[in-house]
Design a protein around this motif. Structure first.
Motif, PDB file in Angstrom:
ATOM      1  N   LEU A   1      33.846 -67.616  21.809  1.00 19.84           N
ATOM      2  CA  LEU A   1      34.320 -68.919  22.642  1.00 19.84           C
ATOM      3  C   LEU A   1      33.402 -70.069  22.325  1.00 19.84           C
ATOM      4  O   LEU A   1      33.554 -71.097  23.360  1.00 19.84           O
ATOM      5  CB  LEU A   1      34.430 -68.555  24.122  1.00 19.84           C
ATOM      6  N   SER A   2      32.557 -70.158  21.534  1.00 18.47           N
ATOM      7  CA  SER A   2      31.850 -71.386  21.239  1.00 18.47           C
ATOM      8  C   SER A   2      32.620 -72.529  20.816  1.00 18.47           C
ATOM      9  O   SER A   2      33.809 -72.436  20.085  1.00 18.47           O
ATOM     10  CB  SER A   2      30.843 -70.972  20.101  1.00 18.47           C
ATOM     11  N   VAL A   3      32.555 -73.624  21.160  1.00 12.66           N
ATOM     12  CA  VAL A   3      33.306 -74.887  20.942  1.00 12.66           C
ATOM     13  C   VAL A   3      32.743 -75.608  19.826  1.00 12.66           C
ATOM     14  O   VAL A   3      31.630 -75.848  19.644  1.00 12.66           O
ATOM     15  CB  VAL A   3      33.506 -75.699  22.103  1.00 12.66           C
ATOM     16  N   LYS A   4      33.815 -75.868  18.906  1.00  9.09           N
ATOM     17  CA  LYS A   4      33.431 -76.903  17.714  1.00  9.09           C
ATOM     18  C   LYS A   4      33.164 -78.143  17.893  1.00  9.09           C
ATOM     19  O   LYS A   4      34.150 -78.674  18.582  1.00  9.09           O
ATOM     20  CB  LYS A   4      34.532 -76.513  16.620  1.00  9.09           C
ATOM     21  N   PRO A   5      32.074 -78.845  17.837  1.00  5.48           N
ATOM     22  CA  PRO A   5      31.918 -80.212  17.968  1.00  5.48           C
ATOM     23  C   PRO A   5      32.768 -81.233  17.109  1.00  5.48           C
ATOM     24  O   PRO A   5      33.407 -80.642  16.134  1.00  5.48           O
ATOM     25  CB  PRO A   5      30.336 -80.300  17.554  1.00  5.48           C
ATOM     26  N   SER A   6      32.955 -82.179  17.610  1.00 11.19           N
ATOM     27  CA  SER A   6      33.921 -83.245  17.022  1.00 11.19           C
ATOM     28  C   SER A   6      33.847 -83.350  15.309  1.00 11.19           C
ATOM     29  O   SER A   6      34.788 -83.378  14.534  1.00 11.19           O
ATOM     30  CB  SER A   6      33.921 -84.570  17.713  1.00 11.19           C
ATOM     31  N   HIS A   7      32.386 -83.638  15.004  1.00  9.57           N
ATOM     32  CA  HIS A   7      32.206 -83.632  13.561  1.00  9.57           C
ATOM     33  C   HIS A   7      30.971 -82.579  13.530  1.00  9.57           C
ATOM     34  O   HIS A   7      30.070 -82.650  13.780  1.00  9.57           O
ATOM     35  CB  HIS A   7      31.444 -84.803  13.288  1.00  9.57           C
ATOM     36  N   GLY A   8      31.544 -81.276  12.798  1.00  5.53           N
ATOM     37  CA  GLY A   8      30.587 -80.417  12.558  1.00  5.53           C
ATOM     38  C   GLY A   8      31.412 -79.049  12.413  1.00  5.53           C
ATOM     39  O   GLY A   8      32.543 -79.171  12.268  1.00  5.53           O
ATOM     40  N   LYS A   9      30.419 -78.255  12.404  1.00  7.91           N
ATOM     41  CA  LYS A   9      31.019 -76.601  12.243  1.00  7.91           C
ATOM     42  C   LYS A   9      30.842 -75.941  13.413  1.00  7.91           C
ATOM     43  O   LYS A   9      29.998 -76.077  14.380  1.00  7.91           O
ATOM     44  CB  LYS A   9      30.612 -76.045  11.194  1.00  7.91           C
ATOM     45  N   LEU A  10      31.457 -74.713  13.592  1.00  4.74           N
ATOM     46  CA  LEU A  10      31.032 -73.612  14.545  1.00  4.74           C
ATOM     47  C   LEU A  10      29.814 -73.447  14.381  1.00  4.74           C
ATOM     48  O   LEU A  10      29.409 -72.731  13.446  1.00  4.74           O
ATOM     49  CB  LEU A  10      32.229 -72.544  14.593  1.00  4.74           C
ATOM     50  N   ALA A  11      28.948 -73.143  15.603  1.00  2.00           N
ATOM     51  CA  ALA A  11      27.817 -72.632  15.537  1.00  2.00           C
ATOM     52  C   ALA A  11      27.620 -71.231  15.337  1.00  2.00           C
ATOM     53  O   ALA A  11      26.588 -70.704  14.767  1.00  2.00           O
ATOM     54  CB  ALA A  11      27.322 -72.879  17.028  1.00  2.00           C
ATOM     55  N   CYS A  12      28.880 -70.353  15.603  1.00  2.00           N
ATOM     56  CA  CYS A  12      28.691 -68.812  15.124  1.00  2.00           C
ATOM     57  C   CYS A  12      28.878 -68.797  13.792  1.00  2.00           C
ATOM     58  O   CYS A  12      29.108 -67.528  13.273  1.00  2.00           O
ATOM     59  CB  CYS A  12      29.528 -68.373  16.113  1.00  2.00           C
ATOM     60  N   GLY A  13      29.266 -69.667  12.819  1.00  2.00           N
ATOM     61  CA  GLY A  13      29.446 -69.496  11.456  1.00  2.00           C
ATOM     62  C   GLY A  13      30.791 -69.751  11.180  1.00  2.00           C
ATOM     63  O   GLY A  13      31.690 -70.147  11.776  1.00  2.00           O
ATOM     64  N   GLY A  14      31.258 -69.555   9.806  1.00  2.00           N
ATOM     65  CA  GLY A  14      32.475 -69.937   9.056  1.00  2.00           C
ATOM     66  C   GLY A  14      33.582 -68.928   9.562  1.00  2.00           C
ATOM     67  O   GLY A  14      33.303 -67.922  10.220  1.00  2.00           O
ATOM     68  N   TYR A  15      34.605 -69.090   8.834  1.00  2.00           N
ATOM     69  CA  TYR A  15      35.915 -68.247   9.422  1.00  2.00           C
ATOM     70  C   TYR A  15      35.588 -66.585   9.224  1.00  2.00           C
ATOM     71  O   TYR A  15      36.587 -65.804   9.895  1.00  2.00           O
ATOM     72  CB  TYR A  15      37.035 -68.613   8.781  1.00  2.00           C
ATOM     73  N   ASN A  16      34.704 -66.297   8.181  1.00  2.00           N
ATOM     74  CA  ASN A  16      34.507 -64.993   8.207  1.00  2.00           C
ATOM     75  C   ASN A  16      33.378 -64.365   8.581  1.00  2.00           C
ATOM     76  O   ASN A  16      32.962 -63.215   7.984  1.00  2.00           O
ATOM     77  CB  ASN A  16      34.728 -64.427   6.591  1.00  2.00           C
ATOM     78  N   THR A  17      32.543 -65.129   9.517  1.00  2.00           N
ATOM     79  CA  THR A  17      31.495 -64.792   9.847  1.00  2.00           C
ATOM     80  C   THR A  17      31.488 -64.002  11.049  1.00  2.00           C
ATOM     81  O   THR A  17      32.089 -64.472  12.106  1.00  2.00           O
ATOM     82  CB  THR A  17      30.537 -66.043   9.992  1.00  2.00           C
TER      83      THR A  17
END
Length: 346
Positions: free
Chosen positions: A314-330
């Motif tokens: 449930l971490s929110v992705k910032p407007s410009h950047g990536k998810l803090a928890c890693g990429g799609y397969n992390t």
């Protein structure tokens, strides 16, 4: 329109003719011909007038709700009916002795499965058991109004399915009864479809065409009520531009229903990151729209407020950047089932 076939449930007069002053209009299921009858107050009084026109008993007349395919109650006001009114005329004599000669081979002396002492002529069904046309019709009528989509022989240790054509023929349904029966069966099958829910405004079953969007449009409201009604698949509230399922506008009952949906949703494995035991439903962390996971990736986009977030943690992705928890397969830690009360307070 040439080349286009309309379902019987949507049959309407091509050019609707307003009834004369002091009259009501009605049609028979499976027909387009429009009839007029003296205006009355209740469904029962309407049955009496229609019976006079067709020279039959008032007990042979049913006034039908074409949305839910159930007969209207006798005490109901005709002001509540949609027009033209849909009518079914029932057979008054359903005796097997009146069967065409081609069907005489199915007549049997075997006892009726509903009543072994039944004296009326019986018909042998495909499963080998016997029943009178009238008893078959009454049994089927009860079953379809209980949302059964398959009709079975109820003899002990049988349970074989009776096909639609066999039931229509052996119960000696006329064309109006057959139309009602077939349309009601279609409706019953849709009730079992997990992609269908009842419109909160008119009650008609509506289909959700995309698991990616909770917006559902009611075609019945649009067609017959002249309104473009869209509602939320999850909370059933009317859809608005900034709709969410869990903000402070919900009363305690609605909030409880949303929380129950969250608590009882199934657990899934998010494929690309291979994380198991993830709730299949989440509230958007920003607007609290209920969202169902329909992709293999853990990152989802809220269709209402356009917030991107991780469905797992449930971490929110910032407007410009990536998810803090890693990429799609992390892989990341699975957040517990959300509590609506704490989200509202925050």
């Amino acid at each position: 329109m040439k080349g286009k076939v309309m379902e019987e449930s949507t049959l309407r007069i091509p050019k609707f003719v307003l009834p004369p002053v002091g009259h009501l209009s009605y049609i028979m299921l499976s027909e387009k011909h429009q009839y007029f009858v003296r205006k009355v107050k209740t469904v029962m009084e309407l049955k009496v007038e229609i019976a006079k026109q067709h020279q039959c008993s008032k007990n042979s007349v049913d006034i039908i709700d074409e949305c839910s395919y159930v007969p209207h109650l006798n005490q109901m006001s005709v002001e509540c009916l949609s027009f033209p009114i849909a009518v079914v005329l029932h057979e008054e004599n359903r005796s097997a002795t009146d069967l065409p000669s081609a069907m005489h081979s199915v007549i049997t002396a075997d006892p009726d499965i509903t009543n072994p002492n039944e004296e009326d002529t019986r018909i042998k069904m495909s499963c080998g058991h016997a029943i009178t046309p009238e008893n078959l019709f009454q049994y089927v009528s009860i079953q379809i109004l209980q949302f059964k989509s398959d009709i079975y022989c109820f003899e002990t240790n049988c349970g074989k399915t009776w096909e639609v054509g066999e039931i229509v023929k052996n119960s000696m349904m006329n064309k109006y009864e057959a139309c009602f029966y077939k349309q009601r069966l279609k409706l019953n099958k849709r009730h079992k479809d997990p992609s269908c829910k009842n419109c909160p405004t008119c009650g008609v079953l509506c289909k959700r065409y995309s698991a990616k969007s909770p917006m559902v449009r009611c075609n019945n409201c649009s067609k017959f009520k002249g309104i473009n009604f869209v509602f939320c698949w999850f909370c059933l509230d009317a859809w608005t531009f900034d709709h969410n399922c869990g903000d402070g506008h919900l009363n305690p009952t609605q909030a409880s229903q949303v929380q129950e949906i969250l608590n009882n949703c199934e657990k899934i494995t998010v494929q690309y990151s291979n994380v198991p035991n993830v709730p299949s439903l989440r509230l958007c962390p920003n607007c609290m729209l209920l969202i169902e996971h329909a992709e293999q990736c853990k990152e989802v986009l809220c269709v209402s407020c356009k917030t991107s977030f991780c469905f797992i943690c449930l971490s929110v992705k910032p407007s410009h950047g990536k998810l803090a928890c890693g990429g799609y397969n992390t892989p990341c830690n699975v957040a517990p089932i959300q509590k609506l009360s704490s989200l509202i307070l925050n």
